[in-house]
Design a protein around this motif. Structure first.
Motif, mmCIF file in Angstrom:
data_model
loop_
_atom_site.group_PDB
_atom_site.id
_atom_site.type_symbol
_atom_site.label_atom_id
_atom_site.label_comp_id
_atom_site.label_asym_id
_atom_site.label_seq_id
_atom_site.Cartn_x
_atom_site.Cartn_y
_atom_site.Cartn_z
ATOM 1 N N ASN A 407 45.644 41.070 36.998
ATOM 2 C CA ASN A 407 45.403 42.100 38.006
ATOM 3 C C ASN A 407 46.693 42.348 38.763
ATOM 4 O O ASN A 407 47.040 41.636 39.695
ATOM 5 C CB ASN A 407 44.298 41.658 38.967
ATOM 6 C CG ASN A 407 44.046 42.693 40.058
ATOM 7 O OD1 ASN A 407 44.561 43.815 39.998
ATOM 8 N ND2 ASN A 407 43.249 42.323 41.049
ATOM 9 N N ASN A 408 47.390 43.375 38.356
ATOM 10 C CA ASN A 408 48.664 43.726 38.997
ATOM 11 C C ASN A 408 48.459 44.894 39.960
ATOM 12 O O ASN A 408 49.244 45.830 39.998
ATOM 13 C CB ASN A 408 49.699 44.096 37.924
ATOM 14 C CG ASN A 408 51.086 44.295 38.503
ATOM 15 O OD1 ASN A 408 51.499 43.567 39.407
ATOM 16 N ND2 ASN A 408 51.804 45.287 38.010
ATOM 17 N N THR A 409 47.384 44.812 40.742
ATOM 18 C CA THR A 409 47.100 45.857 41.724
ATOM 19 C C THR A 409 47.019 45.252 43.110
ATOM 20 O O THR A 409 47.000 44.030 43.268
ATOM 21 C CB THR A 409 45.778 46.597 41.409
ATOM 22 O OG1 THR A 409 44.672 45.752 41.775
ATOM 23 C CG2 THR A 409 45.683 46.976 39.940
ATOM 24 N N ALA A 410 46.929 46.108 44.099
ATOM 25 C CA ALA A 410 46.907 45.665 45.495
ATOM 26 C C ALA A 410 45.494 45.402 46.008
ATOM 27 O O ALA A 410 45.297 45.190 47.200
ATOM 28 C CB ALA A 410 47.583 46.716 46.374
ATOM 29 N N LYS A 411 44.498 45.399 45.122
ATOM 30 C CA LYS A 411 43.130 45.092 45.545
ATOM 31 C C LYS A 411 42.398 44.343 44.441
ATOM 32 O O LYS A 411 42.837 44.329 43.280
ATOM 33 C CB LYS A 411 42.383 46.368 45.905
ATOM 34 C CG LYS A 411 42.241 47.370 44.773
ATOM 35 C CD LYS A 411 41.518 48.625 45.237
ATOM 36 C CE LYS A 411 41.355 49.623 44.089
ATOM 37 N NZ LYS A 411 40.651 50.855 44.523
ATOM 38 N N SER A 412 41.271 43.725 44.797
ATOM 39 C CA SER A 412 40.483 42.995 43.812
ATOM 40 C C SER A 412 39.958 43.940 42.736
ATOM 41 O O SER A 412 39.708 45.118 43.002
ATOM 42 C CB SER A 412 39.309 42.286 44.488
ATOM 43 O OG SER A 412 39.772 41.312 45.402
ATOM 44 N N GLN A 413 39.814 43.396 41.537
ATOM 45 C CA GLN A 413 39.333 44.188 40.413
ATOM 46 C C GLN A 413 38.253 43.405 39.673
ATOM 47 O O GLN A 413 38.259 42.173 39.661
ATOM 48 C CB GLN A 413 40.477 44.503 39.437
ATOM 49 C CG GLN A 413 41.626 45.289 40.024
ATOM 50 C CD GLN A 413 41.314 46.760 40.185
ATOM 51 O OE1 GLN A 413 40.321 47.261 39.655
ATOM 52 N NE2 GLN A 413 42.145 47.471 40.948
ATOM 53 N N ASP A 414 37.321 44.130 39.065
ATOM 54 C CA ASP A 414 36.353 43.482 38.183
ATOM 55 C C ASP A 414 36.236 44.271 36.893
ATOM 56 O O ASP A 414 36.325 45.499 36.878
ATOM 57 C CB ASP A 414 34.990 43.336 38.864
ATOM 58 C CG ASP A 414 34.344 44.673 39.185
ATOM 59 O OD1 ASP A 414 33.723 45.258 38.275
ATOM 60 O OD2 ASP A 414 34.460 45.129 40.349
#
Length: 497
Positions: A407-414
């Motif tokens: 997860n290379n983003t600034a928020k949680s991911q599912d």
């Protein structure tokens, strides 16, 4: 007695949550199984001050004192991080201020700043004791401007014309050898064989291979492999790929270098581009040496700093990718401490071993997993999800499946994976942190916090492993019988006293 009992109880619990009992096994050791630590000899570690000739730590263009003894002293440090091979910048005798090793004066002598041939042989021997391979950069394209051949009239035909008319132009102003000359060809081939015979090194990285005729590499490869059948030959070409015709084992994949740096230098970088931008099904992908930076480039750490990012986090995500896609990671020294630096020589500062261990520990963990799980080095790769800064892919080898989520983003991911992606009624066990994803209605829901990666292994569901439970019951029964006999003997002895 109580302490022994508790220890015995904990053993099966720890075993149960360890790697799957049906893990795949690797036969032999191939190039694709390696993890390479690339170090500049002069800039790594000063282990012997007696060879500190012309050392000036205030001048980055001068020697800094690193040597063979310094590498020997740190072999355990390198191995403990999970590296199986070390790559050294050229070790041959160099011209003044040739700290980097690429200004060769004598192919048959180690540079006096690095130590003696005896010490180099010890370095190789000590590495082999630790089951580590030693590879050396071999410069066949050019020599130093101070080489004695330039003043030898009998060697005039050993060089291509300086102006490049009708020939290759000199690279970086360095005298360009003419490998079509049989004497030049024989000299270089003999030098390559000599180092293998004398020191038992395990391979060469072939510098500027694209500037040397492919038929020379064909001869070179053939002779090196006659000398040592399992020698590794990797071309460092900067773009060209000659190994298909020349018998070279692998090449550095520079095409993926910039996309990787762009993807991981900051959050929300395009991971889809790096997981789908190359055909990872081909054998070439498995043999490709993969790098984020090297002795010629700006440090990846600088990319992160320029984006006002914490370099440790950026490195963790980048390494998670680098260690889990098909190919061989080649990690430049100092990456484990997020060493910063502009272009040469600022990118090759003297190593600092007194730093925060957080990134070292992370590299150690993923290095351990790469060495223990054959699927991460030999397994096929299937992309299960790739959108913007989130990617999930699996590696499969024999009966072992690992799933990598980044997860290379600034928020949680599912991300939800279905039975089309993974065998149902199992569970995903997290290996980088304590995480468990059980199959529910044939699906697996992976949840990752921002800027986090996880490596899962697909395993039978916990609590339903009947053979395991029966075997543990048998072990417990035997243990309690043993305790019962001990207690009975103790009571009898007490009664007799």
């Amino acid at each position: 007695m109580k302490k022994a009992l508790m220890t015995f109880i904990l053993i099966p619990v720890l075993l149960f949550y360890a790697y799957p009992t049906e893990a795949a096994e690797k036969e032999g050791r191939k190039w694709q199984d390696e993890t390479v630590y690339y170090l500049m000899v002069d800039r790594f570690n000063n282990g012997d001050t007696d060879n500190d000739y012309e050392v000036d730590t205030t001048n980055m263009e001068a020697y800094q004192g690193g040597d063979f003894k310094g590498i020997i002293d740190k072999l355990d440090y390198i191995k403990d991080m999970g590296f199986t091979s070390i790559r050294l910048t050229p070790i041959f005798d160099n011209a003044e201020n040739g700290y980097h090793g690429y200004w060769v004066k004598d192919f048959y002598k180690p540079d006096e700043h690095f130590g003696s041939m005896k010490t180099f042989k010890k370095l190789v021997k000590e590495a082999h004791k630790r089951d580590m391979k030693v590879m050396v950069d071999f410069v066949a394209n050019n020599v130093s401007t101070e080489h004695a051949w330039l003043n030898d009239t009998e060697k005039k035909g050993w060089f291509n014309p300086e102006n490049g008319k009708g020939q290759r132009a000199w690279t970086d102003g360095l005298p360009d050898l003419d490998q079509s000359n049989p004497e030049v060809r024989n000299y270089l081939v003999d030098a390559g064989k000599w180092w293998i015979e004398e020191s038992d090194i395990d391979g060469y990285f072939l510098d500027s291979a694209q500037n040397v005729p492919a038929d020379f590499w064909t001869d070179f490869s053939k002779e090196m492999k006659k000398t040592k059948s399992n020698i590794y030959l990797v071309e460092d070409t900067g773009g060209a790929d000659t190994k298909q015709k020349a018998g070279i084992d692998a090449s550095i994949d520079y095409k993926l270098m910039d996309p990787m740096r762009q993807a991981f230098a900051k959050p929300d970088g395009n991971l889809k581009a790096v997981v789908t931008g190359e055909d990872f099904s081909k054998e070439k992908a498995f043999n490709a040496a993969r790098i984020l930076d090297n002795q010629d480039s700006v440090r990846f750490t600088k990319d992160a700093v320029d984006q006002n990012q914490h370099p440790g986090t950026r490195w963790k995500l980048a390494l998670s990718y680098l260690y889990t896609v098909p190919g061989v990671p080649v990690v430049y020294y100092g990456s484990e401490i997020a060493l910063n630096g502009e272009k040469p020589p600022e990118n090759s500062k003297l190593m600092n071993f007194k730093t925060d261990k957080d990134l070292v520990d992370y590299m150690t963990k993923i290095g351990e997993l790469r060495n223990q799980l054959p699927s991460l080095t030999r397994g096929s790769m299937d992309v299960l999800y790739a959108k913007d800064g989130m990617a999930v892919y699996k590696r499969t080898y024999d009966n072992e499946t690992t799933v990598i989520a980044i997860n290379n983003t600034a928020k949680s991911q599912d991300v939800t994976l279905t039975s089309k992606d993974l065998e149902k009624d199992k569970e995903l066990r997290g290996l980088l942190s304590d995480d468990m994803v059980k199959s529910k209605d044939g699906s697996y829901k992976i949840v990752l916090d921002r800027e986090e990666a996880q490596i899962f292994v697909l395993a039978p569901k916990s609590g339903l492993n009947i053979p395991y439970l029966l075997s543990m019951a048998a072990v417990y029964a035997a243990f309690f019988v043993f305790i019962f006999i001990l207690l009975k003997r103790a009571r009898k002895k007490k009664q007799n006293n």
